[in-house]
Design an enzyme around this catalytic site. Sequence first.
Site, short mmCIF file in Angstrom:
data_model
loop_
_atom_site.label_atom_id
_atom_site.label_comp_id
_atom_site.label_asym_id
_atom_site.label_seq_id
_atom_site.Cartn_x
_atom_site.Cartn_y
_atom_site.Cartn_z
N GLU A 65 -4.07 3.49 0.20
CA GLU A 65 -4.78 3.57 1.47
C GLU A 65 -4.95 5.04 1.83
OE1 GLU A 65 -3.04 1.34 4.72
OE2 GLU A 65 -4.15 2.50 6.20
N GLU A 83 0.50 10.10 -13.06
CA GLU A 83 1.01 10.05 -14.43
C GLU A 83 0.29 8.91 -15.13
OE1 GLU A 83 5.27 9.57 -14.79
OE2 GLU A 83 5.17 9.39 -16.97
N HIS A 87 0.83 -1.20 0.00
CA HIS A 87 0.00 0.00 0.00
C HIS A 87 0.86 1.25 0.00
CE1 HIS A 87 -2.64 -2.41 3.07
NE2 HIS A 87 -2.85 -2.83 1.84
N HIS A 107 4.74 11.32 -8.07
CA HIS A 107 3.44 10.90 -8.62
C HIS A 107 3.19 9.42 -8.37
CE1 HIS A 107 6.20 10.16 -12.22
NE2 HIS A 107 5.68 8.97 -12.01
N ARG A 148 -2.82 11.03 3.15
CA ARG A 148 -3.97 11.72 3.75
C ARG A 148 -4.69 12.56 2.70
NH1 ARG A 148 0.49 12.59 7.68
NH2 ARG A 148 0.23 10.85 9.09
N1 LIG Z 1 12.27 17.53 -12.92
C1 LIG Z 1 11.44 16.38 -13.06
C2 LIG Z 1 12.32 15.20 -13.45
C3 LIG Z 1 11.56 13.93 -13.74
C4 LIG Z 1 10.85 13.98 -15.08
O1 LIG Z 1 10.94 14.96 -15.85
N2 LIG Z 1 10.15 12.91 -15.39
C5 LIG Z 1 9.46 12.77 -16.65
C6 LIG Z 1 8.72 11.46 -16.69
S1 LIG Z 1 9.81 10.10 -16.49
C7 LIG Z 1 8.46 13.90 -16.81
O2 LIG Z 1 7.78 14.25 -15.87
N3 LIG Z 1 8.39 14.49 -18.02
C8 LIG Z 1 7.51 15.58 -18.26
C9 LIG Z 1 7.00 15.63 -19.66
O3 LIG Z 1 7.38 14.81 -20.51
O4 LIG Z 1 6.15 16.51 -19.92
C10 LIG Z 1 10.75 16.07 -11.72
O5 LIG Z 1 11.37 16.27 -10.66
O6 LIG Z 1 9.57 15.65 -11.76
#
Ligand SMILES: N[C@@H](CCC(=O)N[C@@H](CS)C(=O)NCC(=O)O)C(=O)O
Length: 246
Positions: free
Chosen positions: A78, A145, A27, A96, A31
């Site tokens: 949870e 996401e 889990h 996320h 909150r």
């Molecule tokens: N600066 C980002 C780094 C991580 C990141 O950029 N992850 C990708 C997914 S693995 C993302 O959110 N991309 C945004 C997009 O493609 O719009 C954070 O801390 O969330």
Amino acid sequence: MATGSEAGKPAEVVLEWPKQDKKRMLHAVYRVGDLDRTIKCYTECFGMKLLRKRDVPEEKYTNAFLGFGPEDSNFALELTYNYGVDKYDIGAGFGHFAIAHEDVYKLAETIKSSSCCKITREPGPVKGGSTVIAFAPDPDGYMFELIQRGPTPEPLCQVMLRVGELDRSIMFYEKALGMKLLRKKDVPQYKYTIAMMGYAEEDKTTVLELTYNYGVTEYNKGNAYAQVLTRFFLHYFLFRFWHFLS
Ligand SMILES: N[C@@H](CCC(=O)N[C@@H](CS)C(=O)NCC(=O)O)C(=O)O
């Protein structure tokens, strides 16, 4: 030869035991400010099921468990509602939860046409890659996401946490919780590195995605989430661990 913490046994032997076990993430506990509002969003927009609910009036809180399948085989969320508390600081350490779906464009349309949720990042290839993603915050602001992926037994596929020191966090999840480093990816054009940690393959189970943003060594943890539970040993020993940030 290096020795492990169990008296006299080589480290290789001590570290072998988690591999023999049916460990999995159980889990994520956090909150929310309005339980019915969140249940409506997760069931109507994201397609989860309400698995169970329990009220604990003597402690003034109610829990609801949601997920895509029964708790004995699937990861669950949870939710905790504390009577009278309608807002929390989510903090920046939590990134996320991710939901795998075969058609993220269609899921995003369903979410947009609902009154309980919205899309803040339109479906399309992830920056620096080709996987189609979208982002949908829940009513409290916890980010979801949406990831386009073929059929999977565990659509609730990731918990993303930001960490201040990647190698140290990887070692913690390996050594303390018996997870494996499934893959590591550096994305220099967007200045971050991710490490996927888990007990089985990414497309079969829920994994932890650890994100290191270049040069960021600390995150505000907020007060909205408490812990992720994993199952250790064949009998149910719930090992509660605090998010390891730095
Ligand atoms: N600066 C980002 C780094 C991580 C990141 O950029 N992850 C990708 C997914 S693995 C993302 O959110 N991309 C945004 C997009 O493609 O719009 C954070 O801390 O969330």
